[in-house]
Design a protein around this motif. Structure first.
Motif, PDB file in Angstrom:
ATOM      1  N   ARG A  46       1.087  -1.271  -0.003  1.00  0.00           N
ATOM      2  CA  ARG A  46       0.077   0.020   0.233  1.00  0.00           C
ATOM      3  C   ARG A  46       0.702   1.267   0.015  1.00  0.00           C
ATOM      4  O   ARG A  46       0.402   2.449   0.494  1.00  0.00           O
ATOM      5  N   GLY A  47       1.977   1.181  -0.641  1.00  0.00           N
ATOM      6  CA  GLY A  47       2.749   2.347  -0.800  1.00  0.00           C
ATOM      7  C   GLY A  47       3.444   3.165   0.476  1.00  0.00           C
ATOM      8  O   GLY A  47       4.104   3.915   0.521  1.00  0.00           O
ATOM      9  N   ILE A  48       3.478   2.147   1.645  1.00  0.00           N
ATOM     10  CA  ILE A  48       4.192   2.453   2.850  1.00  0.00           C
ATOM     11  C   ILE A  48       5.660   2.118   2.997  1.00  0.00           C
ATOM     12  O   ILE A  48       5.979   0.970   3.305  1.00  0.00           O
ATOM     13  N   SER A  49       6.337   2.935   2.144  1.00  0.00           N
ATOM     14  CA  SER A  49       7.697   2.850   2.191  1.00  0.00           C
ATOM     15  C   SER A  49       8.259   4.071   1.822  1.00  0.00           C
ATOM     16  O   SER A  49       7.817   5.203   1.006  1.00  0.00           O
ATOM     17  N   THR A  50       9.686   4.395   2.276  1.00  0.00           N
ATOM     18  CA  THR A  50      10.319   5.676   1.818  1.00  0.00           C
ATOM     19  C   THR A  50      11.689   5.358   1.161  1.00  0.00           C
ATOM     20  O   THR A  50      12.496   6.080   0.650  1.00  0.00           O
ATOM     21  N   THR A 553      -4.414  -2.599  -8.541  1.00  0.00           N
ATOM     22  CA  THR A 553      -4.127  -1.691  -7.320  1.00  0.00           C
ATOM     23  C   THR A 553      -3.952  -0.227  -7.758  1.00  0.00           C
ATOM     24  O   THR A 553      -3.105   0.003  -8.683  1.00  0.00           O
ATOM     25  N   TYR A 554      -4.827   0.710  -7.115  1.00  0.00           N
ATOM     26  CA  TYR A 554      -4.373   2.165  -7.496  1.00  0.00           C
ATOM     27  C   TYR A 554      -4.128   2.720  -5.977  1.00  0.00           C
ATOM     28  O   TYR A 554      -4.792   2.591  -5.099  1.00  0.00           O
ATOM     29  N   THR A 555      -2.678   3.504  -5.878  1.00  0.00           N
ATOM     30  CA  THR A 555      -2.231   3.799  -4.773  1.00  0.00           C
ATOM     31  C   THR A 555      -1.917   5.496  -4.928  1.00  0.00           C
ATOM     32  O   THR A 555      -1.110   5.666  -5.751  1.00  0.00           O
TER      33      THR A 555
END
Length: 688
Positions: A46-50, A553-555
């Motif tokens: 879910r895009g939770i990353s840096t 998925t769309y994020t």
């Protein structure tokens, strides 16, 4: 269950020929595989990353085997990528899972469930594969499993061994060697004893070793695709051993589960840092390289009680204790550095700045982290098919860290030949979870969920640079996830649709950033938001044997404020998070010809990954590629087992991979990983 869970069974994995992360992560909506160095490559949800590389501290995704955590608090020494041979299933849990699984599950979690020893029957399996890449190397794999009932119905042992050589496809023209051939060895063992019908005692062992001959990044902008130029090899070796002892006992009212595990990891590597110290040592032509060694030990204990009630009220309570210790040694070595420094500081001081003759920056980092927690969930089944669930995890996490720096690097940064820092942090908090589910019949299920996640902070272990300030480390961050979803079974269960919508608020976000000299470090950088939709669908068409499975998925994951980092660096508002493609989707078309000998089956798998930053606050982009896998398989059944033959072709279009990322730093962001090129392979398997 009111969660976003994707379950890939052993048969699902076999259908697409999956062996490792890169083969099956695309089948989990919201998940993205970041192919860097084998043994430390990561998965994000879910895009939770840096960062698309290895995080400076604890990652945002949890990895588990039978609910035992495989990545420890603090920076990861290794991230095991377990071969799927003889795995019962892989569960992808999207969204934070901290209530039941603890820290480092901010975005989601992967839980491997291997097949256990079976005391009812003998079993065995074997598999052999060969893989070729036109213009590159040939790889192969050998795998085997045996299940032995020692006391029928009571005691059994199961063992799995596999060896895989993944062919290299990066040419290192700097030293004339082929790069990135990878050798992976796995061993698993299961011993199960059931003295009574209500009691089961089991032991599980996992061992994994990954050797990469030369770090597989490409300097395509300078030398062309699938090419790098380094004067030295950059090998990487990771290893892991885990032992788990587990007791399951069923009472009349509940089932007791108690588990204890010990895990040890190691990493050794060499990085070529020559391009990043040219300005530090002008006129010195010798290469600068950084050999790095890391070691960690972890102990995990958990006990939980799960109700057996079939009535309106059900519950789960438990307690967990996690302790980890780790140490990293990361020197910097340049041949001839002592003579070079003697011309500047004199021979007496220069001899003290250098350990031996080449080591001018010996750095050690030690870390000890402890997590104690009690947790629980309760559900009440109201009339009208409504279930309400509430849960919480109350935890205390504490950590002690220290760094030591010797030699010239300490002198240049701090004015002394030795510098030591240490710190102790502790946090006690509670994480709530709430959900509601409506299931009027077997065809419709709708749910809403709110959950929280957290992870440890971590010290920075990279070598300092006197020109650029680097914070001592990061503090813990947390997030809150809201989601709604449903499952629809239509057309007499021939059409299954699962849409999900989510919104995540991420505060005190830990980020991996890059200094002007190219070295990365960790810092807390404000707040971000991730919102989007996930969809999966399966259609068993009217054509016998023909099925279609799709997921997409769309994020939209971005920062929501502007953060000043110092050193002239700023993270602007609305900066897209790393490894967070706005679009990604996958389709599987499968056709098994009915009523034909050898049961022939054709499978077509397509996957698309959109574009995203490789590192937060950096213009370098990754992703934006397609992969297509065409597979034909058939099997022949006899009295002595089933023999299966699978032939496949994989093609990649685009294939830009992810940026570098290690525990102590990162080479140039112009260097990046590439998805492997077109490949042709064949697998021959046998199962008793």
């Amino acid at each position: 269950m009111a969660d976003s869970v994707t379950v890939l069974t052993g048969k699902d994995l076999q259908k697409i020929g999956a062996q490792s992360f890169k083969d099956y992560i695309s089948q989990i909506p919201g998940a993205n595989f970041n192919a860097t160095v084998p043994g430390i490559s990561t998965v994000t949800f879910r895009g939770i990353s840096t960062t698309a590389g290895l995080d400076q501290g604890q990652g945002t995704t949890g990895y588990f085997l039978n609910d035992i955590p495989l990545t420890e608090p603090g920076f990861a020494i290794a991230i095991p990528d377990i071969d799927t041979f003889d795995v019962a299933r892989v569960e992808g849990l999207r969204g934070p899972q901290s209530t039941l699984f603890g820290s480092a599950t901010l975005g989601g979690a992967l839980d491997y469930i291997p097949n256990e020893a079976d005391s009812k029957k003998w079993d065995g399996a074997a598999e052999s594969s060969i893989l070729g890449m036109p213009g590159h190397e040939v790889g192969y794999a050998e795998k085997g499993m045996v299940n032995i009932p020692i006391i029928k119905g009571k005691l059994a042992v199961r063992g799995v061994l596999d060896y895989r050589q993944d062919p290299g496809y990066i040419d290192n023209i700097g030293n004339g060697r082929n790069s990135n051939t990878t050798y992976t060895r796995n061993a698993r063992a299961s011993v199960v004893w059931t003295p009574t019908d209500d009691t089961k005692l089991s032991y599980t062992y996992l061992g994994q070793s990954t050797n990469v001959s030369d770090d597989p990044y490409s300097m395509s902008d300078e030398f062309g695709a699938y090419t790098k130029s380094r004067t030295i090899l950059e090998p990487v070796h990771t290893q892991l051993q885990m032992h788990e002892l587990r007791l399951d006992h069923t009472f009349n009212f509940a089932t007791l589960t108690a588990m204890a595990s010990f895990m040890r990891k190691g990493q050794s590597s060499v990085w070529d840092y020559t391009p990043y110290y040219v300005g530090v040592f002008p006129g010195l032509s010798s290469p600068t390289y950084a050999p790095q060694n890391g070691d960690s030990k972890s102990m995990y204990y958990e006990v939980r009680l799960t109700s057996n009630s079939t009535g309106r009220f059900s519950w789960l309570i438990g307690a967990a204790y996690y302790d980890t210790w780790k140490r990293i040694n990361a020197p910097a070595e340049t041949p001839g550095i002592q003579n070079y420094l003697s011309n500047i500081y004199g021979s007496g001081l220069a001899s003290k700045m250098v350990m031996g003759t080449d080591d001018w920056g010996d750095a050690n980092a030690s870390y000890d982290g402890t997590e104690k927690a009690i947790f629980g969930e309760m559900s009440y089944h109201f009339p009208h098919h409504i279930t309400v669930t509430g849960g919480a995890r109350v935890f205390n996490m504490s950590e002690t860290s220290s760094t030591e720096l010797w030699g010239y690097s300490a002198y240049a940064a701090y004015g002394s030949l030795y510098h030591h820092t240490s710190g102790v942090t502790s946090q006690t908090s509670a994480l709530p979870k709430g959900a509601i589910r409506w299931e009027p019949n077997k065809q419709i299920m709708v749910y809403g969920l709110v959950s929280e996640g957290y992870r440890f902070g971590a010290p920075n272990t990279n070598n300092p640079n006197p020109l650029y300030k680097t914070p001592a480390g990061t503090s813990s961050d947390s997030l809150v996830n809201w989601e709604v979803g449903s499952r629809l079974n239509l057309l007499n269960n021939r059409l299954i649709l699962e849409p999900t919508f989510f919104l995540i608020d991420w505060s005190n976000m830990q980020a991996r950033l890059t200094r002007p000299d190219g070295i990365t470090y960790g810092a807390n950088v404000g707040e971000a938001i991730s919102k989007g939709a996930e969809f999966s669908g399966t259609w068993f068409t009217p054509v016998p044997g023909f099925s279609i499975k799709v997921n997409g998925t769309y994020t939209d994951a971005h920062t929501i404020d502007t953060t000043n980092l110092g050193n002239g660096a700023v993270i602007p508002k609305n900066s897209q998070l790393a490894s967070s493609p706005k679009w990604q989707f996958s389709e599987i078309l499968s056709y098994r010809i009915p009523g034909v000998a050898f049961h022939p089956q054709f499978t077509l798998v397509h996957h698309y990954v959109g574009s995203s930053p490789g590192l937060l606050n950096n213009a370098f982009r990754i992703g934006n590629y397609n992969t297509i896998d065409l597979r034909f398989s058939g099997d022949y059944r006899t009295r002595v087992g089933t023999t299966t033959l699978s032939v496949y072709v994989n093609n990649v279009n685009g294939s830009r991979g992810v940026t570098m990322g290690y525990i102590s730093g990162a080479p140039s962001l112009n260097d990046y990983y590439l998805v492997q090129p077109r490949s042709i392979g064949m697998t021959l398997g046998w199962h008793l």
